[in-house]
Design a protein around this motif. Structure first.
Motif, PDB file in Angstrom:
ATOM      1  N   ASN A  10       0.815  -1.223   0.000  1.00 24.82           N
ATOM      2  CA  ASN A  10       0.000   0.000   0.000  1.00 24.82           C
ATOM      3  C   ASN A  10       0.847   1.270   0.000  1.00 24.82           C
ATOM      4  N   LEU A  12       2.831   2.616   2.181  1.00 25.71           N
ATOM      5  CA  LEU A  12       2.538   3.397   3.397  1.00 25.71           C
ATOM      6  C   LEU A  12       3.800   3.930   4.068  1.00 25.71           C
ATOM      7  N   LEU A  14       5.498   6.595   4.130  1.00 23.80           N
ATOM      8  CA  LEU A  14       5.472   7.903   4.761  1.00 23.80           C
ATOM      9  C   LEU A  14       4.693   7.858   6.079  1.00 23.80           C
ATOM     10  N   LEU A  15       3.527   7.233   5.979  1.00 26.90           N
ATOM     11  CA  LEU A  15       2.656   7.123   7.142  1.00 26.90           C
ATOM     12  C   LEU A  15       3.355   6.342   8.256  1.00 26.90           C
ATOM     13  N   GLU A 152      -3.661   6.962  12.045  1.00 25.41           N
ATOM     14  CA  GLU A 152      -4.044   6.650  10.663  1.00 25.41           C
ATOM     15  C   GLU A 152      -3.343   5.388  10.177  1.00 25.41           C
ATOM     16  N   THR A 156      -5.182   2.091   8.940  1.00 25.65           N
ATOM     17  CA  THR A 156      -4.956   1.588   7.588  1.00 25.65           C
ATOM     18  C   THR A 156      -4.461   0.142   7.615  1.00 25.65           C
TER      19      THR A 156
END
Lengths: 757, 757
Positions: A10, A12, A14-15, A152, A156
């Motif tokens: 996905n 992700l 950065l997240l 978040e 996710t």
């Protein structure tokens, strides 16, 4: 839990790197020689029952400094720096902060005072610790590193899997995975970051386990440190088992309370472990870290970043350590802790492998190159133990002639550094000095503060449920909206003050000499200044200090003024000196005299030399990062010298006052001189009255007064108002060039939070 | 008293022309036909016990409009204009203000209601007047002109003489000189300015003294007017004698009170004449003047200036009339009053001589040429009586077919004029409309108002001892200083509102497409708009109104945005309509929908014609002097038309909505539609909550709401905050294009003065 696959699939990355960070740092207050003090926790730090930043840990001497959580580790370190500067500048002159985890020069046990907290339970808990561990062990200090994943990210990741039905269960297992893998591999962080190689022999009740001159990697993480008895095993298999086993040890009396469980990872988010079942784990507290004595505040940004990515690796890894793995990790930790700091570790291979996996992860998530460099550097330390923190520390101890000596040296150096720019909080140097001064007091007194907008000097303060906002140091809810609007408008200000009966100088404008002279009668006998509307270097100005005596002189002055401009002004001339009154509420808190830039001759040095000497004053600088401004030697100053028959190369006589500016602004090198105690009370009352007429809570009132020692009378000859200013400057009062400092920021806090005694 | 010599010698010409002016104007409320109404004083004008501007004189129907004192006569006339506009717009639809002094169409005596004042003494006094004079005479109206010399002038004149020891005695004699000379020469003002040539026969109890068709110069100043019995002679020789004789008449019962002494000059400055002995005369009240029916407000600026210089002449003259002179003047007044308006006056020579002396004075004191012209014009009227006010009036009465007809015609015209720009106070048109609206309400309700700074919209309001300042219509002491600072800073506003739990759209900025796509998970499923940071004509914008469904679409949108800028934003997209909530205190007072500039087709007219027709709306103009702005037809509007396949020459179908702008600003021709009653209460409560979170008393909250009829829910799909504004606009709510008017300025007054019921 296949976290890395979900992140990769996905994208992700950065997240994954988001999160929230907080730091708690313990340390001992010590004497100049590094020995622990026996004084009480300084009263200046307010009340420990609520202080969010400055607490005590076990003993009165043991400071616990706490940062608020931040989105970036660097912000937590800025807070840590600010809190340290506050503490170091507030400590008694002969007290310091010891930069090493293991205490040196411990007082005898009866001299060590357990922290005098309000809550009797807290005191009882500490008494129990004394029973179980003795006081000395309690005096060991360290860093606790709190880490929270981004909500978040968790949401996710949860949405991307099918194994878990419950979001709370998923979150718990995610944090448990991080905790277990951390316990499995924590020895790596110890190898790289430990800093407790030795301690005084008298630290041990039963004699030192170390041979003379023996160093280890971490006494603090060894069984001689502040650890539970070996039989206290708590399961990290699930939150349920964690709660169950922890409650078992408390019920059995082996632990007096859950918080006596000194795991290097604590599950956080609830007062009682059992509540975690309901709420879920909110964040983890990592307690492994020794103080880094080479960092003024116990931890550096590179290490904080390294720890951040290391703990992220703990969930990135596909495998999750089981209880056996956890116990293995703990065993390795104990083992590595007792290795010699300059020796290779027994588990070098595993360490290098884990850091290589960390580098691979950094690559996958597009981490910044800075962290790749940091990890690469750490990786190299497996081959070269002398480069580890503990390796370097041992060398430094040898050089210093002992660890107490090293600690004392560093403690003194760090305290001196904290005073270098004593008027600032250097970590928040992009804010105005007045906001830094306020922040200093807020941290000192323990008012919870959030910086809403650094560029805009916007703070949110909170005490209990009471919230206040402050902008630019003293713009608050206590002033009404209309007050600054009145003060902004000079016409309106004049009308309001006049209506309220204050002495206001009047001015009349004229566009023809004939018209001006026709109004002569208006000015006869009055002290006035006649000037062109736009003045250049004082050309065309005539002052009738003793009052206009006859029409001819007046007409002449009018004519001179009209030579310079098409419009002239006739203004009441106030004879006297201008003072700035800083009013807050019902009180004039400070009175300041501003003196134009000047030097006093000594019969030896030139003007240029005298200026250079005066500019050496610690308060002088660019005027924005310093309370006072250096005196320039530009065209205006040279012209001013010329008028006195001087140049920059003249050598003024001893005691001769040389003026370098006509204007008295601090921003052009002027001196600020506190006159609060000298000023007659009657003028202070007038300033308060003017502030009230403006409807203001905080106001800077400029009065012209010929004789500050005589009581005020109700005519312009006795005093006159020049201006009323909102958001008045505070730094010039807090750090005047001469006279007493007035800590106005504390008054602002008292105004906002009268409930704090 | 040689005033002119002192003025000349000391060149006091300018000071001599200073002073303070106030006007009181009586007039009857009448029906459309000019007949006096029998209704009560309108309740809308608040309470007569304190009203500074709008009072009643003798009867309920008799308005007395009072200006505050001003340094310039023109400012008094501006106030008079403003007060009239307030009164005319507040009267019942079928009521007018009669522009002539002599009433017409008087009701029978039992129908004339004496003013219903709170104070029983005031009522008793009026009952007495009815006894003594009958009601009809009491219904006559006029102008009272108050004049005060500049205090500096009096001080300077006093200092320049040796005759008087006491400043009060000097001041009294100065004003007495003015009074006596005025009484001596008042007939000149009557000749020039009188305007009561006739009246209905039934005005007289005992039959009209006028023959059919006979006109006189001033019935009001004749013995048929509102004058004392001839035997009531009060001495103006000295203040002492004035007090003595006046008190004598009251004691003897010939006058019920001092105020029943109807001299054309009254000495003012004390409640009781006797107090004048102590305080001195402060100003004079000249009561001679008939209403000028050719001026909408009863007096014009030229005449006000003429009177000003005429009364100055009265102290400039070397001679001072003695009691005999005063009586001579009164006799001449009565005589001239009964002359035919078109005939030469018997005392033309004296009149011309006095005006020539006035011209000489103007020359000596360097008076403006405007006043020289005015006096010259008046001087010529001695040769040509038809040019006097009364001369012109007689001709107008003849033309109109009767004086009641003329009065009715003018009354209707002046009322219509007062409604031309019904949203403004035209005399104060250099202030913002919102301040004009507030001023309207302040005048209407009788809150004493001082304009501190016209350019800056700064007012000082006073009710009893309670003072409030207002800037820009709603900036007051009720908002705290920090509130607008919070609202000014969008970052801080967002943080504060988010902390308080309101629905705030989030936005994230990206500088690389890779980084943006890496954050995809942040936005999945959310309604967002992706746009370049600086947008041009909407290029590069993608809206995912239904939520982002897949990574590919998201990546594509990111790419499109990056084509337009180096930085892009991903923002929560709020589906719905934007409404402006005007909140004051605990209440949402108004909700407004702003619709982009548009026209609705009728199948006949072109777009250009439809725009022209819409622009004819009385509320539309330049947008600063009008509540709404005319729709332009510039490049942006033409582009907008083009997007709809239209040009300015297209003829849209009947009912077709043609949009001329994408943005909904009122300032670009948008429509304002009041939706207060349509909006669900829950959103109004949210707006109040947001206002409270901002710490504000007055706030304009912009919410996006998809369905205003459904109760608010706590997610962005139900509503979201766009902005909170301090000093929110009021005019668009007070004068909306469609829907109900919300008179917010009245709420501002209620907030400031809750003590006024």
């Amino acid at each position: 839990m296949k976290i890395q696959q979900t992140i990769k699939r996905n994208r992700l990355g950065l997240l994954f790197q988001q999160g929230s960070f907080g730091i708690e740092k313990e340390s001992q207050r010590v004497h100049a020689d590094g020995s622990v003090v026996t004084t009480e926790h300084p009263k200046v730090f307010g009340n420990r029952s609520y202080h969010p930043y400055i607490q005590t840990d076990f003993a009165e001497s043991q400071l616990e400094l706490i940062t608020p959580p931040n989105k970036k580790p660097e912000d937590s370190l800025r807070w840590l720096s600010a809190i340290h500067q506050v503490v170091l500048r507030s400590l008694p002159e002969n007290e310091y902060i010891f930069p090493l985890s293991m205490p040196a020069g411990l007082p005898s046990a009866d001299q060590i005072k357990v922290a005098q907290l309000d809550n009797p339970e807290d005191v009882a808990y500490r008494e129990h610790l004394v029973e179980s561990y003795g006081k000395n062990k309690q005096m060991v200090s360290g860093i606790h590193y709190n880490f929270q994943l981004d909500a978040e990210l968790i949401r996710t990741l949860f949405n991307a899997q099918t194994e878990y039905q419950s979001a709370v269960a998923f979150q718990n297992d995610l944090y448990l995975k991080m905790a277990k893998n951390f316990l499995r591999y924590q020895w790596i962080l110890l190898y790289l970051l430990s800093a407790t190689p030795t301690v005084d022999a008298d630290y041990f009740k039963d004699g030192s386990p170390l041979q003379l001159g023996q160093y280890v990697r971490s006494l603090r993480s060894s069984r001689y440190g502040y650890v539970n008895a070996p039989e206290i095993v708590v399961s990290f298999d699930s939150v349920e088992k964690y709660v169950e086993t922890l409650e078992h040890w408390v019920a059995s009396g082996k632990l007096i309370a859950e918080k006596e469980f000194y795991s290097n990872v604590r599950l956080r988010g609830a007062k009682k472990a059992r509540e975690l079942l309901q709420n879920g784990i909110q964040y983890l507290e990592f307690r492994l870290f020794d103080l880094n004595p080479f960092e003024p505040y116990g931890i550096g940004l590179k290490d904080a970043e390294f720890i951040r990515y290391f703990v992220l690796l703990m969930i990135w890894l596909d495998e999750t350590a089981d209880q056996q793995g956890v116990e293995l990790g703990k065993a390795r930790l104990a083992e590595v802790a007792f290795e010699h700091p300059l020796s290779q570790t027994a588990y070098r291979q595993e360490g290098e492998e884990i850091l290589n996996r960390l580098l691979a992860m950094l690559n996958e998530i597009n981490a910044p190159t800075e962290i790749v460099d940091i990890v690469t550097e750490k990786l190299a330390q497996f081959a070269d133990p002398a480069q580890t923190l503990c390796g370097r520390l041992v060398q430094a101890i040898e050089q210093a002639g002992g660890y107490q000596q090293l600690g004392a040296e560093l403690a003194q150096r760090y305290k001196a550094q904290a005073f270098e720019r004593f008027y600032a909080l250097t970590a928040f140097d992009n804010m105005e000095l007045s906001t830094q001064a306020l922040l200093f007091d807020l941290i000192q007194k323990g008012i919870k503060t959030e910086i809403l907008d650094e560029n805009d000097q916007f703070l949110c303060l909170q005490f209990g449920d009471h919230i206040e906002y402050v902008k630019n140091g003293n713009m608050t809810s206590h002033d009404s909206y209309i007050s600054p609007l009145i003060m902004e408008n000079k016409v309106v200000t004049k009308k309001v003050l006049q209506k309220a009966g204050f002495n206001i100088p009047q001015s009349v404008e004229f566009t023809s000499a004939e018209q001006a002279v026709a109004s002569y009668a208006l000015f006869e006998g009055r002290a006035v200044v006649i000037k062109p509307k736009s003045t250049n270097y004082g050309l065309g100005i005539t002052i009738f200090q003793q009052g206009v005596a006859n029409r001819e002189d007046f007409a002449k002055a009018v004519e001179i003024a009209f030579r310079e401009d098409k419009e002239i002004m006739v203004e009441d001339y106030l004879v006297g000196t201008e003072y700035r009154f800083f009013v807050l509420g019902d009180e004039t808190l400070a009175v300041l005299l501003r003196v134009p830039a000047n030097v006093i001759g000594d019969g030896e040095h030139t003007v240029a030399q005298l200026v250079a000497m005066k500019n050496d004053h610690p308060l002088r600088g660019d005027g924005s990062r310093t309370p006072l401004k250096k005196i320039a030697l530009g065209d205006i100053e040279r012209l001013q010298l010329k008028e006195q028959g001087l140049t920059v190369d003249s050598v003024p006589a001893k005691g001769q006052s040389v003026q370098l500016r006509a204007n008295s602004n601090i921003s052009t090198g002027g001196d600020s001189i506190d006159m609060t105690d000298e000023m007659h009370e009657s003028y202070k009352q007038i300033a308060v009255g003017i502030t009230k007429a403006m409807g203001a809570a905080v106001c800077g009132v400029d009065l012209i007064i010929p004789d500050l020692t005589r009581p005020a009378e109700s005519h312009l000859g006795s005093w006159g108002v020049i201006e009323a200013n909102f958001n008045p400057m505070m730094m010039m009062h807090i750090f005047p060039y001469a006279g007493k400092s007035r800590r106005l920021t504390q008054n602002v806090i008292k105004m906002l939070f009268p409930e704090i005694r």
